[in-house]
Design a protein around this motif. Structure first.
Motif, short mmCIF file in Angstrom:
data_model
loop_
_atom_site.label_atom_id
_atom_site.label_comp_id
_atom_site.label_asym_id
_atom_site.label_seq_id
_atom_site.Cartn_x
_atom_site.Cartn_y
_atom_site.Cartn_z
N HIS A 62 0.86 -1.18 0.00
CA HIS A 62 0.00 0.00 0.00
C HIS A 62 0.90 1.23 0.00
CE1 HIS A 62 -3.45 -2.57 0.93
NE2 HIS A 62 -2.72 -3.12 1.90
N LEU A 63 0.45 2.29 -0.68
CA LEU A 63 1.23 3.53 -0.65
C LEU A 63 1.14 4.20 0.72
CD1 LEU A 63 0.74 5.40 -4.06
CD2 LEU A 63 2.74 4.20 -3.21
N TYR A 177 3.05 0.23 -7.90
CA TYR A 177 2.61 1.60 -8.13
C TYR A 177 3.64 2.28 -9.02
CZ TYR A 177 -0.47 0.78 -4.13
OH TYR A 177 -1.42 0.27 -3.29
N LEU A 216 -1.57 8.29 -11.99
CA LEU A 216 -0.97 7.52 -10.93
C LEU A 216 -1.45 6.08 -11.08
CD1 LEU A 216 0.68 7.20 -8.35
CD2 LEU A 216 -1.35 7.89 -7.04
N GLU A 218 -2.01 2.50 -9.96
CA GLU A 218 -2.11 1.79 -8.69
C GLU A 218 -2.16 0.29 -8.91
OE1 GLU A 218 -5.45 3.34 -6.58
OE2 GLU A 218 -4.53 5.31 -6.28
N ARG A 219 -1.95 -0.45 -7.86
CA ARG A 219 -2.04 -1.91 -7.93
C ARG A 219 -3.42 -2.33 -8.45
NH1 ARG A 219 1.08 -5.70 -5.21
NH2 ARG A 219 2.99 -4.88 -4.28
#
Length: 237
Positions: A62-63, A177, A216, A218-219
């Protein structure tokens, strides 16, 4: 296609936005390309511009939200011709300027957003064999302590490896990411488009950056990417 793959860890970092309101210094969620390019040039001790292909992914699960820290700094930079009572009351610090004038500053508290405990994978591709060897040596034996962004935000290099990258693109879900260039991802998306700086040139003593418009990534997001020999995802720019 041959690439150098570097895996590294960074404890803290702040990749500030160019615009901020003076009390909150926000950070981008991922390092901009220009910052990564600058790190490579610093480690290779290049004084002239070298254009390279690179991909940077964050492999965290997770970011996470940025953490905040309070700082004391200075604002101002306003020039004036004479030091009078008004200038003394307005500016706590006054220095001499370069043109027989004065520059005023005052201190203030502000909040800096920090990214913490990030794991990254960097792929670098260059056609010149000499540059390739220089980069490989620089990350194995850094001439200066490596950092990404601010000088105090050092990195820990965990692995440096030469890998083969497949030429064909794969379309699927990201397991990391990363920045997704808009021009290479035609799928309609809802969300922010970021202007990410890359290379710059000096024009009238100021940096003029080139920019890439990116989403951006993301996963789990759909994207077109390449795979290296260990099936690690990368998006070269």
């Amino acid at each position: 296609m041959k690439a150098i793959r570097i895996k590294f860890f960074q404890g803290t970092a702040s990749f500030k936005e160019p615009l901020w309101n003076g009390t909150l210094l926000p950070t981008r969620p991922l390092p901009p390309y220009s910052t990564v390019i600058g790190m490579i040039h610093t480690l290779c001790q290049w004084e002239e511009l070298h254009r390279i292909k690179l991909s940077l992914t964050c492999t965290n699960e997770h970011l996470g939200s940025p953490q905040s820290t309070f700082n004391k700094g200075y604002i101002g930079g306003v020039t004036f011709g004479t030091i009078n009572d008004e200038a003394k009351a307005r500016w706590s610090t006054i220095v001499e300027g370069a043109f027989d004038d004065y520059i005023g500053f005052t201190s203030r508290l502000y909040i800096t957003e920090l990214l913490v405990d990030r794991c990254y994978t960097l792929h670098i591709c260059v056609e010149d064999e000499n540059e390739f060897n220089q980069i490989f040596k620089a990350f194995n034996y850094p001439p200066v302590y490596p950092s990404l962004g601010r000088w105090e935000d050092s990195i820990r290099i965990d692995d440096v490896k030469i890998v083969e990258v497949k030429e064909e693109l794969t379309h699927g879900k990201l397991n990391c990411y990363t920045w997704l260039p808009v021009k290479d991802n035609s799928v309609e998306r809802i969300g922010s488009v970021w202007k990410i700086p890359t290379y710059y040139k000096i024009v009238r003593d100021k940096r003029r950056f080139e920019y890439i418009k990116c989403y951006l990534g993301e996963r789990g997001a759909l994207a077109s990417y390449r795979l290296d020999e260990d099936n690690e995802q990368l998006i070269l720019i």
